[in-house]
Design a protein around this motif. Sequence first.
Motif, mmCIF file in Angstrom:
data_model
loop_
_atom_site.group_PDB
_atom_site.id
_atom_site.type_symbol
_atom_site.label_atom_id
_atom_site.label_comp_id
_atom_site.label_asym_id
_atom_site.label_seq_id
_atom_site.Cartn_x
_atom_site.Cartn_y
_atom_site.Cartn_z
ATOM 1 N N ARG A 78 0.724 -1.368 -0.096
ATOM 2 C CA ARG A 78 -0.019 -0.009 0.246
ATOM 3 C C ARG A 78 0.752 1.295 0.130
ATOM 4 O O ARG A 78 0.687 2.348 -0.665
ATOM 5 N N ALA A 79 1.909 1.388 0.668
ATOM 6 C CA ALA A 79 2.754 2.440 0.702
ATOM 7 C C ALA A 79 3.505 2.572 -0.670
ATOM 8 O O ALA A 79 3.417 3.900 -0.959
ATOM 9 N N ILE A 80 3.937 1.730 -1.322
ATOM 10 C CA ILE A 80 4.231 1.792 -2.706
ATOM 11 C C ILE A 80 3.222 2.677 -3.509
ATOM 12 O O ILE A 80 3.583 3.373 -4.231
ATOM 13 N N ALA A 81 2.003 1.927 -3.401
ATOM 14 C CA ALA A 81 1.020 2.537 -4.253
ATOM 15 C C ALA A 81 0.585 3.983 -3.958
ATOM 16 O O ALA A 81 0.282 4.701 -4.999
ATOM 17 N N ALA A 82 0.773 4.271 -2.737
ATOM 18 C CA ALA A 82 0.474 5.776 -2.390
ATOM 19 C C ALA A 82 1.717 6.570 -2.556
ATOM 20 O O ALA A 82 1.758 8.015 -2.337
ATOM 21 N N GLY A 83 2.958 6.119 -3.252
ATOM 22 C CA GLY A 83 3.852 6.873 -3.379
ATOM 23 C C GLY A 83 4.863 7.087 -2.329
ATOM 24 O O GLY A 83 5.843 8.237 -2.410
ATOM 25 N N ALA A 313 -11.119 -3.670 -4.846
ATOM 26 C CA ALA A 313 -10.178 -4.049 -6.129
ATOM 27 C C ALA A 313 -10.803 -3.870 -7.444
ATOM 28 O O ALA A 313 -10.326 -3.464 -8.539
ATOM 29 N N TYR A 314 -12.079 -4.096 -7.519
ATOM 30 C CA TYR A 314 -13.053 -3.892 -8.698
ATOM 31 C C TYR A 314 -12.917 -2.544 -9.432
ATOM 32 O O TYR A 314 -12.722 -2.168 -10.338
ATOM 33 N N ARG A 315 -12.960 -1.577 -8.278
ATOM 34 C CA ARG A 315 -13.318 -0.155 -8.550
ATOM 35 C C ARG A 315 -11.794 0.119 -9.276
ATOM 36 O O ARG A 315 -11.725 0.804 -10.393
ATOM 37 N N ALA A 319 -10.560 1.351 -13.443
ATOM 38 C CA ALA A 319 -9.633 2.447 -13.956
ATOM 39 C C ALA A 319 -8.375 1.896 -14.740
ATOM 40 O O ALA A 319 -7.421 2.565 -15.024
ATOM 41 N N GLY A 320 -8.518 0.448 -15.055
ATOM 42 C CA GLY A 320 -7.382 0.033 -15.927
ATOM 43 C C GLY A 320 -6.469 -0.671 -15.090
ATOM 44 O O GLY A 320 -5.387 -1.301 -15.721
ATOM 45 N N VAL A 321 -6.628 -0.778 -13.766
ATOM 46 C CA VAL A 321 -5.506 -1.669 -13.206
ATOM 47 C C VAL A 321 -5.644 -3.405 -13.453
ATOM 48 O O VAL A 321 -7.035 -3.566 -13.112
ATOM 49 N N ASP A 322 -4.792 -4.108 -13.315
ATOM 50 C CA ASP A 322 -5.066 -5.621 -13.619
ATOM 51 C C ASP A 322 -5.465 -6.101 -12.091
ATOM 52 O O ASP A 322 -4.992 -5.560 -11.011
ATOM 53 N N THR A 323 -5.943 -7.283 -12.219
ATOM 54 C CA THR A 323 -6.558 -8.098 -11.008
ATOM 55 C C THR A 323 -5.332 -8.287 -9.801
ATOM 56 O O THR A 323 -5.638 -8.159 -8.527
ATOM 57 N N VAL A 324 -3.932 -8.672 -10.311
ATOM 58 C CA VAL A 324 -3.103 -8.640 -9.196
ATOM 59 C C VAL A 324 -2.439 -7.333 -8.708
ATOM 60 O O VAL A 324 -2.523 -7.256 -7.523
ATOM 61 N N ALA A 326 -4.152 -4.807 -8.503
ATOM 62 C CA ALA A 326 -5.326 -4.063 -7.720
ATOM 63 C C ALA A 326 -5.284 -4.483 -6.311
ATOM 64 O O ALA A 326 -5.443 -3.837 -5.155
ATOM 65 N N ASN A 327 -5.236 -6.040 -6.175
ATOM 66 C CA ASN A 327 -4.927 -6.264 -4.608
ATOM 67 C C ASN A 327 -3.940 -5.748 -3.960
ATOM 68 O O ASN A 327 -3.967 -5.360 -2.945
ATOM 69 N N LEU A 328 -2.778 -5.785 -4.637
ATOM 70 C CA LEU A 328 -1.576 -5.006 -4.141
ATOM 71 C C LEU A 328 -1.848 -3.384 -3.660
ATOM 72 O O LEU A 328 -1.444 -3.155 -2.622
ATOM 73 N N MET A 329 -2.395 -2.829 -4.680
ATOM 74 C CA MET A 329 -2.820 -1.464 -4.350
ATOM 75 C C MET A 329 -3.642 -1.248 -3.201
ATOM 76 O O MET A 329 -3.626 -0.219 -2.240
#
Length: 403
Positions: A78-83, A313-315, A319-324, A326-329
Amino acid sequence: MSLAAEPISPLLRTASRSVQRAVSELRRGDLVMLQGGDGRALLLRAAEMADAPALALVRQAAAQGGGGEPALVVTDKRAIAAGLLAQAVEPAQADPMGAGTVVIAPAPGPSNKGPSSQGTSGQGLTPDLVRLLADPTRPGHATLDITPIVRPFPSAEGEALLLVKLARLLPAVVVAEVPAARAAEVAARNDLLTVRGADVQAYQAAGESTLRQVVEASVPLLDAEDTRLIAFRAPDGGVEHLAILIGNPDPAQPVLARLHSECFTGDLLGSLRCDCGAQLRGAIREIAAQGSGVVLYLAQEGRNIGLMNKLRAYRLQDAGVDTVDANLMVGFEADERTYLPAATMLKALGFHAVRLMTNNPDKLSQLARWGVQVVDRVPHIFPANGHNIAYLRTKAEKAGHLL
């Protein structure tokens, strides 16, 4: 196939009770005191419920014991996804279940710029900042002049994250450390439940390894009339898993088996975003055609992140993120499942060798790890439906599925 109920030890019963109560408190938005395995004590509250009054209560309770300011704890994913982090935590620093633990503690003052257009500059941890950093479905961007702290394993923060995962909440938690010597005083003064980090770490595996049969009933299915459902539950009253037993398979022979993680949207509603419904019904048809076998219906929605988090994750996928990714984000691992429950159920039914209907190599290795021999892999592939092409491609390219 009757099973003798395995007795549960008084120690395990006490530990399970405290973890289950802590999960319930967090889902209600209440505070919990965690006595970490590293000797530290944390006040904690689920991040997705951290509104202004909730944060004020965290600060107030921490101050009573001479504790620190609230901080936000998220996984390294999550920290990576949030920058806020450049790369994942090294395995040697990872907490249980594979998640690295990152502590975000913005200090009050002009150096904290806060999230854009949120007006939180100089206020430390605020509800808007918490939700923005914890929930990837919230729009906005945070710019913080801080260095996130990575806690090495084991840590109280890692145990706090595992606890909110067990609660099927966002994997993010607001914490405030209090001196361990004053933790009991603070908990008593605020009528807070106290849970031990060691119990949190042991809880899931303990429940999965002690599953026992609760009830068995004949349930004729559309494609398999000679079918019995056998419900399993841990002695502590945790989640239920089902064995769909078709025909009369011989335990002396490798049984044709399918491990199926529940999917509310695919199995019940017929969602076209995945292939879960087709896989479930196809497995039942094929086993019936072969004469006998078993489908284990495992309570592991969304690769074990829960329905609400799967919808988050579906949301992101919209927006164009893949299923893997999305879970990481959202803050989870790409796949949070363990197949210890499946192995426990198979052995309880008398099956120690299987012909496994799967495209997922992880299922093969995990069953072997937990003492079930996989003598053959039976491919279980269904055509794309026009909506799940990218989903199937991602499973093959990123998750290693043999499609």
